[in-house]
Each structure stands twice: as structure tokens, then as C-alpha cells.
Design an enzyme around this catalytic site. Structure first.
Site, short mmCIF file in Angstrom:
data_model
loop_
_atom_site.label_atom_id
_atom_site.label_comp_id
_atom_site.label_asym_id
_atom_site.label_seq_id
_atom_site.Cartn_x
_atom_site.Cartn_y
_atom_site.Cartn_z
N CYS A 169 0.78 -1.24 0.00
CA CYS A 169 0.00 0.00 0.00
C CYS A 169 0.81 1.29 0.00
O CYS A 169 0.85 2.03 -0.97
CB CYS A 169 -0.93 -0.04 1.21
SG CYS A 169 -1.78 1.51 1.49
N LYS A 200 -0.68 -9.79 -2.92
CA LYS A 200 -0.16 -8.62 -2.22
C LYS A 200 1.00 -9.01 -1.30
O LYS A 200 1.03 -10.09 -0.73
CB LYS A 200 -1.30 -8.00 -1.40
CG LYS A 200 -0.90 -6.86 -0.48
CD LYS A 200 -2.10 -6.41 0.35
CE LYS A 200 -1.75 -5.30 1.33
NZ LYS A 200 -2.93 -4.88 2.13
N HIS A 257 -9.98 -2.91 0.28
CA HIS A 257 -9.25 -3.37 1.46
C HIS A 257 -10.26 -3.83 2.51
O HIS A 257 -11.37 -3.32 2.59
CB HIS A 257 -8.43 -2.21 2.02
CG HIS A 257 -7.36 -2.58 3.00
ND1 HIS A 257 -7.65 -3.09 4.25
CD2 HIS A 257 -6.00 -2.50 2.93
CE1 HIS A 257 -6.52 -3.31 4.91
NE2 HIS A 257 -5.51 -2.97 4.12
N ASP A 300 -3.71 -0.92 -5.49
CA ASP A 300 -2.38 -0.44 -5.13
C ASP A 300 -1.39 -1.60 -4.98
O ASP A 300 -0.22 -1.39 -4.68
CB ASP A 300 -2.42 0.39 -3.84
CG ASP A 300 -3.09 -0.35 -2.69
OD1 ASP A 300 -3.56 -1.49 -2.88
OD2 ASP A 300 -3.14 0.22 -1.58
N ASN A 301 -1.88 -2.79 -5.19
CA ASN A 301 -1.09 -4.02 -5.16
C ASN A 301 -2.02 -5.14 -5.58
O ASN A 301 -3.20 -4.92 -5.87
CB ASN A 301 -0.52 -4.29 -3.76
CG ASN A 301 -1.44 -3.97 -2.62
OD1 ASN A 301 -1.18 -3.08 -1.81
ND2 ASN A 301 -2.58 -4.65 -2.54
N HIS A 327 -2.62 7.19 4.21
CA HIS A 327 -1.63 6.17 4.60
C HIS A 327 -0.21 6.54 4.20
O HIS A 327 0.60 5.69 3.83
CB HIS A 327 -2.01 4.81 4.01
CG HIS A 327 -1.59 3.67 4.90
ND1 HIS A 327 -1.42 2.38 4.45
CD2 HIS A 327 -1.29 3.64 6.22
CE1 HIS A 327 -1.06 1.60 5.44
NE2 HIS A 327 -0.96 2.34 6.53
N ARG A 331 1.49 4.33 -3.02
CA ARG A 331 0.97 5.69 -2.94
C ARG A 331 2.10 6.71 -3.01
O ARG A 331 1.96 7.78 -3.63
CB ARG A 331 0.15 5.83 -1.66
CG ARG A 331 -1.12 5.02 -1.73
CD ARG A 331 -1.75 4.67 -0.38
NE ARG A 331 -2.63 3.53 -0.58
CZ ARG A 331 -3.90 3.60 -0.97
NH1 ARG A 331 -4.47 4.78 -1.13
NH2 ARG A 331 -4.60 2.51 -1.17
#
Length: 722
Positions: free
Chosen positions: A51, A370, A202, A309-310, A111, A55
Site C-alpha cells: 500500500c 499482495k 481493502h 495499489d497491489n 496512509h 501511494r
């Protein structure tokens, strides 16, 4: 109207390559379909495998380690590149665009702020509003409850809108669309940059019932069959080559046929909820598209939709979970009775995550998930890019290698601006990414991003001119909290794949191509040295010397007053794995009873609440996920005048997650006593906070947040740690 384009960047969370229907997956994604029809699909697009680094790379255009965020913030440490602190020499694209005259806003998950800087004492430099965004509405941590989120407006904690049908993703999309309408109405000649990053998909997988009901029965064949069906659709759509092979299931994951009937029923329902969650999220993004079209701005907008994001998250472990925060820490809920709770899954009384096998299936046709930066299941994600005013090949496919650090350079190019030599007086590092604009006019254009390294938790790989070398560093991509075990990097076995002829990373040719493997191993070391991460470190392995700052470190005594809210659990008094005492001084000032929260930590998944109930009786509630619960309550309401309430928490000791005896006192006299057999071993939650005088986020006790203290004055709350 501005001659410079608007920019919208959407980043979903924990979505694998094989999940959305736009790329052959089993989950309907109508908005992604429509954008792909008006723009381009990229089937060689990559993230970092986890994550926060993704980002950081997206917003800065630099490699994640170079930006200082080489690992998820939960694992940040003092090793160079892993500090979890955005470096001033890697300014965000929002900062650059703002200085170039763009309006900027971020909605959703951040995050990227260190936990010790995420309370109301700041500093706020690495909050979104300190990183170039003029408006922020969202949450700071890695996840949040979709029905009762921990929300911030700018730098201020705020409650979500008070409505019965509330859902965070819907709220974020409505807020973002409203912001775009305002920009068009008030400053039509000023372009804007919108960063939209919902918490979906998520965990917790939470979505209104009709969305998951739609998928009832669709996954009864199990993950092995669904994966085969996905690959067939991918080939039919042309998003993978016709000769693509399906990679085998990891040994650590069970076959669908090995499950019993109840296990299958639970696993099937969890996947139905995941599918509904993803489709629901995609439909909310349609509100952004509609806002642009309503304002006649869609054609002049670069719309970047990064689907994950993954890779998919296997953090629910092989069984999955109705309350995965416990499973994540090695305390899953009892399997008996889960099949009777199927209708709860996805609702406000659940905190679910689907089984690791479903996560693996959703990365079809690749290996792993992930966290695993060595293999494409962790790093390859769907991406769709739309810009009708500039892209003529509507519905086209692009297969050049691309990376999340390419987004920022692409934005700067189409915005007609460049990275300044200095930002806020700090000399800037060059961007590592490459603008993708070169690929828009020519599907066969030679790729310009020719080399890219990957590293997370010691799993590592290197791409170069169609080849990829991969080294898996052991362990399994689920579980959190306990220190990892040291493993020598020399033990890792390197694999080699020729991706130009092996799309899915299915054929290891290391034995046949030793020279090419050696060349790529040396190239990885060069890249790792360039970003300053040699010698290599596994961020799962934590030592006292590698720990980052903490606002409560070394302290045993604390005094808090009302107004102390939104303190990250990791930087609040540590109330797990030890004995402690909490005392509150309060005054009842009138005839009305005193009610509400004195102190709370955590939330609905797990947490503790020290409070007064609706009739004014002192109470204490502790929930250890779906494993154990303790509720204590006095018999009589607290009377007028000054009082001292106390919770004495007596931990059994002798290891992790032990039980405790809890005593509740009023003015020095015991009024209730009880015992809980299991307590959280590491954390109550990832994103919930410690609060005085109310509960932010989801409720930690049997009440509705915020349940603010009323009917008198809460003077102070003292905490003493044993």
C-alpha cells in the site's frame, strides 16, 4: 475554460489483475468498462506490491524507497528508505501542480503520514494538506470501517454524516463530485487535480446487502475453477496473449475440493461480498465521471483509473474471517457457528476478509498476491487511462511496461509544466518514472520505462527489457504484529522469466539462462544501491534499534482531558499485553444523569470502552474480536457531585493474548468485577484511535458513536501502566 486539462487519479485498494470484468475477471465493473471503451487499457502496468509505497511512488513519481516509504507504514523502521516519512526532496505532484496554478484535492485513504505525526498535536507537514492538497476528506490509516469510519476534514477529526444508509465509499464519491462542481462553478478557468483513493476493496469487506446478493451462487465452483474461467475470458478479451499459461496454486493454499460443506459455504459468501464491494466501488466512481460530463469537462480531463495499489490481499489467511483483525493476529474466530452467520457478512456487525485462495484467484493468471514483490501477482494491476481530447485510439490496448511512478511524469507533461529544481527551498530528486503519453498514439511504440526494481519484505525482483528475475524471501503473506524470523538473503532462490514470451511468469528459465540471470542480479544490486537500501533488510523483522519515534514510548503515567481525540492507537498508552489502571474524575452537575464515553480505544472489530450508560451507570466493555467479550456495569446511576471512577485491568501475563481480571470501582468501592479469557495480542485495530470524552470511528462499546460525555463535566482521565 482552462486550456490545461483537469486530472483525476483513482486508486483502488487490494484489487488483483484477475478481479475486474474489464480485464477478464468475475466482478462486474461497468464504469471501468466504459472508461476503457473511451480510452486505453494497460496490461503491463505495475505497482510496488504493497500500500504505502505504491501511494508514495504514484504521488511523487519516484521509486518508493527513494521517497522514504519503502514499506507499509505499519512496518516502518530506521533503515534508510523504510522510514515511512515522505522526503522533502521528493515533492508530490499535487505540490507541483498547486504551484503551477491548479486547484488540488484528495478524498479517501492517505496512509502516508507517520503515526507519531497523526494526532492532533501534529506536525501536519505530511498530512495531505501539507503535501500539496488544498482539500482533504478521508482517513489517515491503512483501513477503516465503511459504516463508521475514522474521518478527517483537513486536519480535524469529524464524524461521518448521520444517516441510516451511510457508506464511506458513497460519501467520498459525493464529496469529490461536489468539489468538482464547485471548481467549475466558481473558477472555470482554473484546472484541477483530484486524487480519489477509497478504502475499497481493502478489508473490512463491507457493502450494502443488495450488492453482494447479486453474486449469490456465482462462486460455488470454487477458486480453482474460477481462475480457469478468468484466464479463458482474459484470452477472449485480448488482455493476455493466447498462449498465456495458468500458474499453479501455491502449496500453502488448499484446493477447493479439500474443503468441507460449511467451509465452502463461508468461503463462497465471503467472495460474494468481496465481489459486491468491488462493483459497488466502481459504480461510485461513476459519480466522478458524471460530474465531469455534466460540466462538459470530461473530454478535457486526464482520467487515470488504477485498479489496486497491489495485488489482492491474502491477509485473511486460508480460512478467511468474519472478523479478520483477530485472524491477522493469530486469533481467528471459532469455525463452529460461522455458517449460521452468513447473512451478517458485509454488514456493520462484521469485519470480514475473504480466504487467501480467493485473493490468489483474483490475481489470475499470475503467481502470488499482495506483499510479494518478487512475482506479478503482487505487482501487476489493471490500469485504464482516458483523455478523449488527446487519445484517438478509443478502446485500445497498450502493452508497454509501465509503473505507478509513471503517473506523475505523465500528469506533468500533459499539464505543460515541469518538476522545479527546488520546492520550498529544497533541491529535488529527479523523477524515476517515465511519462506514458508516448504510448497514446502508437500501440507498437518502443517502451521507454525499460528497467524497474521491486522490493517488499525482502521479496525482490528486477525487470529489464522484457526479462524479470525474481527472489521470494520466505514466509507467507498473512499475519501481522509479531517480530519476523531472520532469514539470510543468500538462502533465497532466484528465478528468471522472459516476459516477452511468458506473460504470466509461468516458465522459470534460470537453469537455461544463467548469464542473463547473473546480469539481472547485478542490475538489481545496482538499483538497490541507487535508492540506498543496501544491505537489504526485511521490514517484517523488527528490533529495538530499528523502531521509529512513538509519543508514548517510555512513559508509564498519562493525564488526558476532554478534547483529546484521534490519537493513533500505536502512539497512545499501550493497553494490550499488560496490566493498567484508568481513573476518571468527573462531576454530575444537575438532575440529568451523566452519560457517554469517558475513554475508548479501538472500535467495533475489537476495542475497549470506559463509559456511563444511558441511565448514568458506570460501565466497561472489552471486545477481543469475535473470540471473547467482557461487559461490566454498576447497579446504580452515578449521583450528583464529584466522583472518581476506576478500571483496574489485571493481565494474567506469561505470553501473548492471555486473559485478565477487570475490576470497576466508584469512589474507591468495587461495583463490578469480571474475567475475560483472551485479550488482543498486538493491536485492537489498524485505523481506530484513542479518544477521551467520545468515540471517533466505529463504537468500541455497546452504543452509537460518538456518544459524547454529557450531563456534567469530565475533569481528567489518568492512565497508569504496570
Amino acid at each position: 475554460m482552462s486550456t490545461r486539462p483537469n486530472v483525476v487519479v483513482v486508486l483502488l485498494d487490494d484489487v488483483g489483475f484477475g478481479a475486474p470484468a474489464t480485464f477478464g475477471g468475475p466482478v462486474e465493473t461497468p464504469v471501468l468498462d466504459a472508461l476503457a471503451g473511451e480510452g486505453l487499457r494497460y496490461n503491463h502496468f505495475h505497482t510496488t506490491a504493497i500500500c504505502s509505497p505504491t501511494r508514495a511512488a504514484l504521488l511523487t513519481g519516484r521509486d518508493a524507497h527513494a521517497a522514504g516509504v519503502g514499506t507499509v507504514l505499519n512496518s516502518a523502521n530506521t533503515n534508510p528508505g523504510y522510514e515511512g516519512v515522505l522526503r522533502p526532496e521528493t515533492a508530490t505532484v499535487a505540490t507541483v501542480l498547486k504551484q503551477a496554478g491548479y486547484s488540488t484535492a484528495a478524498f479517501g485513504k492517505w496512509h502516508l503520514g507517520p503515526p507519531w505525526e497523526s494526532s492532533q498535536v501534529g506536525p501536519f507537514d505530511r498530512w495531505p494538506t501539507g503535501q500539496g492538497f488544498e482539500r482533504f476528506y478521508g482517513f489517515l490509516g491503512g483501513e477503516t470501517d465503511q459504516y463508521a469510519p475514522t474521518l478527517y476534514e483537513g486536519t480535524t477529526p469529524v464524524p461521518p454524516p448521520d444517516r441510516e444508509d451511510y457508506h464511506l465509499t458513497e460519501d467520498l464519491a459525493e464529496q469529490a463530485a461536489s468539489w468538482m462542481h464547485m471548481q467549475h462553478a466558481m473558477t472555470p478557468d482554473r484546472p484541477f487535480f483530484l486524487y480519489f483513493a477509497p478504502g475499497a476493496t481493502h478489508a473490512p469487506l463491507q457493502v450494502p446487502g443488495p450488492w453482494s446478493e447479486k453474486y449469490r451462487g456465482r462462486f460455488g465452483a470454487g477458486w480453482d475453477v474460477v481462475r480457469e474461467e478468468t484466464l479463458a475470458r482474459q484470452k477472449e478479451l485480448g488482455v493476455v496473449p493466447p498462449d498465456t499459461e495458468l500458474t499453479p496454486r501455491p502449496d500453502a493454499l488448499p484446493a477447493w475440493e479439500s474443503l468441507g460443506p460449511d467451509e465452502r459455504a463461508v468461503a463462497e459468501r465471503l467472495m460474494e461480498v468481496y465481489a459486491g464491494f468491488l462493483e459497488h466501488t466502481d459504480v461510485q466512481i461513476g459519480k466522478l465521471v458524471d460530474a465531469l460530463k455534466d460540466s462538459d469537462r470530461f473530454d478535457d480531463t486526464l482520467f487515470v483509473y488504477v485498479v489496486g495499489d497491489n495485488g489482492s490481499s491474502a491477509e485473511g489467511g486460508p480460512p478467511g474471517s468474519v472478523n479478520y483483525m483477530g485472524a491477522l493476529q493469530g486469533i481467528p474466530e471459532p469455525a463452529a457457528g460461522l455458517v449460521q452467520r452468513l447473512d451478517e457478512i458485509g454488514g456493520p456487525d462484521s469485519y470480514p476478509q475473504y480466504p487467501a485462495d480467493w485473493a490468489w484467484a483474483m490475481t489470475a493468471p499470475f503467481q502470488w498476491v499482495k506483499q510479494v514483490a518478487s512475482h506479478l501477482g503482487g505487482t501487476r494491476n489493471p490500469m485504464v487511462l482516458s483523455y478523449p481530447a488527446r487519445i484517438a485510439d478509443r478502446g485500445g490496448l497498450r502493452s508497454q511496461f509501465a509503473h505507478v511512478n509513471d503517473i506523475a511524469p505523465t500528469i506533468l507533461e500533459i499539464a505543460g509544466t515541469t518538476l522545479p529544481e527546488q520546492v520550498h527551498g529544497v533541491a529535488q530528486l529527479p523523477m524515476d518514472g517515465t511519462s506514458l503519453a508516448y504510448s497514446w498514439d502508437d500501440a507498437a511504440a518502443a517502451e521507454r520505462h525499460r528497467t524497474q526494481y521491486f522490493e517488499v519484505y525482502g521479496h525482490r525482483s528486477i525487470y529489464s527489457d522484457g526479462w524479470m528475475a525474481s527472489a521470494y524471501h520466505g514466509g507467507l503473506p498473512w499475519g501481522v504484529g509479531r517480530p519476523g524470523e531472520e532469514r539470510s538473503f543468500d538462502e533465497d532462490v532466484w528465478e528468471l522469466y522472459h516476459l516477452d514470451t511468458d506473460f504470466s511468469q509461468a516458465r522459470d528459465v534460470a537453469a537455461a539462462e544463467p548469464e542473463k540471470l547473473a546480469e539481472l542480479q547485478q542490475l538489481f544490486l545496482h538499483e538497490a544501491g541507487r535508492v540506498g537500501i543496501l544491505p537489504l533488510h526485511d521490514a517484517r523483522v523488527r528490533t529495538a534499534l530499528s523502531r521509529m519515534p512513538n509519543l508514548s514510548a517510555g512513559r508509564k503515567s498519562f493525564t488526558f482531558h476532554p478534547g483529546t481525540v484521534g490519537v493513533p492507537e500505536s502512539n497512545a498508552p499501550r493497553l494490550v499485553g499488560r496490566s493498567w489502571t484508568m481513573r476518571a474524575r468527573l462531576r454530575r452537575t444537575g438532575e440529568e444523569p451523566v452519560r457517554g464515553v469517558i475513554a475508548s480505544m479501538g472500535g467495533r472489530a475489537a476495542g475497549l470502552a470506559f463509559y456511563l450508560d444511558d441511565v448514568g451507570r458506570a460501565a466497561f466493555h472489552l471486545r477481543t474480536f469475535d473470540v471473547a467479550t467482557l461487559s461490566l456495569q454498576g447497579e446504580d446511576p452515578v449521583g450528583p457531585g464529584e466522583h472518581e471512577l476506576e478500571v483496574d485491568f489485571r493481565y494474567d501475563g506469561g505470553g501473548w493474548a492471555r486473559g485478565a481480571e477487570v475490576v470497576l470501582c466508584l469512589d474507591g468501592a468495587e461495583i463490578a468485577r469480571g474475567r475475560i479469557a483472551v485479550t488482543p495480542p498486538v493491536i485492537f485495530s489498524i485505523d481506530e484511535t484513542f479518544d477521551i470524552g467520545l468515540s471517533t470511528g466505529s463504537p468500541a462499546g455497546p452504543y452509537r458513536s460518538p456518544n459524547a460525555f454529557t450531563g456534567g463535566r469530565l475533569e481528567r482521565v489518568d492512565v497508569e501502566l504496570a
